[in-house]
Enzyme design. Structure first.
Site, PDB file in Angstrom:
ATOM      1  N   LEU A   1       0.818  -1.217   0.000  1.00 36.00           N
ATOM      2  CA  LEU A   1       0.000   0.000   0.000  1.00 36.00           C
ATOM      3  C   LEU A   1       0.852   1.267   0.000  1.00 36.00           C
ATOM      4  CD1 LEU A   1      -2.736  -1.194   2.526  1.00 36.00           C
ATOM      5  CD2 LEU A   1      -2.790  -1.286   0.008  1.00 36.00           C
TER       6      LEU A   1
ATOM      7  N   ASP B   1       3.394   5.023  -7.364  1.00 38.19           N
ATOM      8  CA  ASP B   1       3.145   5.153  -5.934  1.00 38.19           C
ATOM      9  C   ASP B   1       3.346   6.578  -5.453  1.00 38.19           C
ATOM     10  OD1 ASP B   1       2.847   2.444  -6.176  1.00 38.19           O
ATOM     11  OD2 ASP B   1       4.667   1.931  -5.072  1.00 38.19           O
TER      12      ASP B   1
ATOM     13  N   SER C   1       6.278   3.253   1.840  1.00 36.53           N
ATOM     14  CA  SER C   1       7.547   3.926   1.561  1.00 36.53           C
ATOM     15  C   SER C   1       7.333   5.201   0.753  1.00 36.53           C
ATOM     16  CB  SER C   1       8.499   2.982   0.817  1.00 36.53           C
ATOM     17  OG  SER C   1       7.948   2.551  -0.410  1.00 36.53           O
TER      18      SER C   1
ATOM     19  N   GLU D   1      13.907   6.434  -4.201  1.00 36.93           N
ATOM     20  CA  GLU D   1      13.709   4.991  -4.001  1.00 36.93           C
ATOM     21  C   GLU D   1      14.544   4.163  -4.969  1.00 36.93           C
ATOM     22  OE1 GLU D   1      10.180   1.888  -2.855  1.00 36.93           O
ATOM     23  OE2 GLU D   1       9.901   4.053  -2.733  1.00 36.93           O
TER      24      GLU D   1
END
Length: 394
Positions: free
Chosen positions: A136, A183, A139, A171
């Site tokens: 979900l 995301d 991060s 990331e």
């Protein structure tokens, strides 16, 4: 599962925690949500299309600037003390490990992009209600909340899509996870009551109204609460396989293989694994298109079978499902759900289930009973409520 504390409700507690840690009040408090993806999986690093929504679960950060070059970060959820780093000397190879790599990676990415004001350092105190390990985007929520706070405090003037790109770079290059940009974009750019249709090539966005309750429907998130070790490195392997497929087909990315050309493209691929990856990505881009068309036509119920079709593709072609995820889909559909699929990177994590509102309780019980019968840990089930993207809360 109870609804999470709202960012506005938790801002005071996070600010008080900041003051206890650092001895003065923060300059502000920000929040950034996790996300769940309705449709379009493993398409974002193929320049494809996705349709996520932001969840009410958020990472909240209290932040103040420093001038001595020290970056001090603390997580209320980690059980660890304050981590102190050199903002100007951050390097990916030095490895700020664990959760601290995410805020450190954002500072590094901002510095590398020429925003040297961040090298003065900062004090950061974090708390999050986004479930970790559930697929979900806990991060991405950490990355975006820190990026937005520093953008606001230093007056950097970066747009939400630019912040998403910086979070992705953090990331990819600092944390070492080769994720796409979905995301971070969902966390930065989502709108309350809407899905976010994102073209991951040019970052063009469309906010899609998503009022399921008005149609007598609900979208459930089922967190299986498992994460299989098989997922370690598997994401990168699938990305490499998709890139190999694009090279073999002579296209920039698999998004350039139109659905009508898919049979011809598959005939040109000799490697069966690459062929399966290509089939999934191209067909999932088509599923995003079909879902958009159904929602535009006001027929959200018909999205259900598209979800289940997507799960079969993720399970069989991409091979990123897990027994627990397959059980959610099987049990939910047998109990009357309109459709269901795993969401996120897979190998555990969560699934989404589209149900008639009146069937939500029965479907939830069927999934819980199936898990109990299989000897699995009880899943965590909650409604996916389309929520606001990142914002300052105090």
């Amino acid at each position: 599962m109870e609804a999470p504390t709202t960012p506005e409700e938790s801002a005071r507690a996070v600010a008080e925690g900041f003051t206890r840690l650092y001895g003065s009040a923060p300059e502000g408090v920000w929040a950034a949500p996790g996300r769940v993806n309705l449709i379009g999986e493993y398409t974002d690093f193929n320049d494809g299309f996705v349709m996520p929504l932001a969840l009410p679960h958020t990472a909240v950060a209290a932040v103040s600037r420093r001038t001595d070059g020290r970056l001090r970060v603390h997580s209320a959820d980690s059980g660890e003390g304050v981590v102190t780093l050199d903002a100007a000397g951050l390097r990916p190879e030095d490895g700020a490990g664990g959760w601290a790599a995410y805020p450190a990676g954002v500072v590094w990415a901002l510095r590398e992009a020429g925003h040297h004001a961040v090298t003065g350092g900062a004090d950061v105190h974090l708390a999050s209600t986004v479930p970790t390990g559930a697929g979900l985007s806990s991060s991405a929520a950490l990355e975006i909340v820190v990026a937005l706070a520093l953008n606001d405090l230093h007056g950097l003037g970066l747009s939400r899509p630019e912040l998403a790109r910086l979070g992705q770079r953090a990331e990819n290059a600092f944390v070492g996870v080769p994720c796409g940009v979905m995301d971070q974009t969902a966390s930065a750019c989502a709108a309350e009551g809407h899905l976010l249709h994102l073209d991951t090539r040019d970052l063009s966005l469309r906010q899609v109204p998503f009022d399921l309750a008005a149609q007598g429907l609900a979208l459930l998130v089922v967190d299986t609460r498992v994460k299989h070790a098989l997922g370690d490195g598997a994401y990168a392997e699938r990305r490499a396989g998709c890139e190999a497929g694009a090279r073999a087909l002579g296209v920039r990315a698999l998004r350039d293989v139109g659905y009508a050309r898919l049979p011809e493209a598959l005939d040109r691929l000799e490697n069966p694994t690459v062929r399966a990856y290509v089939r999934h990505v191209v067909s999932d881009n088509e599923r995003v298109r079909r879902t958009m068309a159904l929602l535009d036509a006001g027929d959200a119920r018909a999205v259900g079978p598209v979800l289940t079709e997507g799960h079969v593709s993720l399970r069989d072609d991409l091979r990123v499902s897990a027994p627990e995820l397959d059980l959610v889909v099987e049990a939910a559909n047998a109990a009357g759900a309109l459709g269901a699929r795993m969401t996120g990177g897979g190998f555990g994590g969560s699934a989404v289930v589209l149900v008639e509102s009146g069937d939500a309780e029965a479907v939830t019980k069927a999934v819980e009973d199936a898990f109990a019968a299989a000897g699995h840990t009880a899943p965590r089930v909650f409604p996916a409520i389309p929520s606001a993207g990142a914002r300052r809360v105090s």
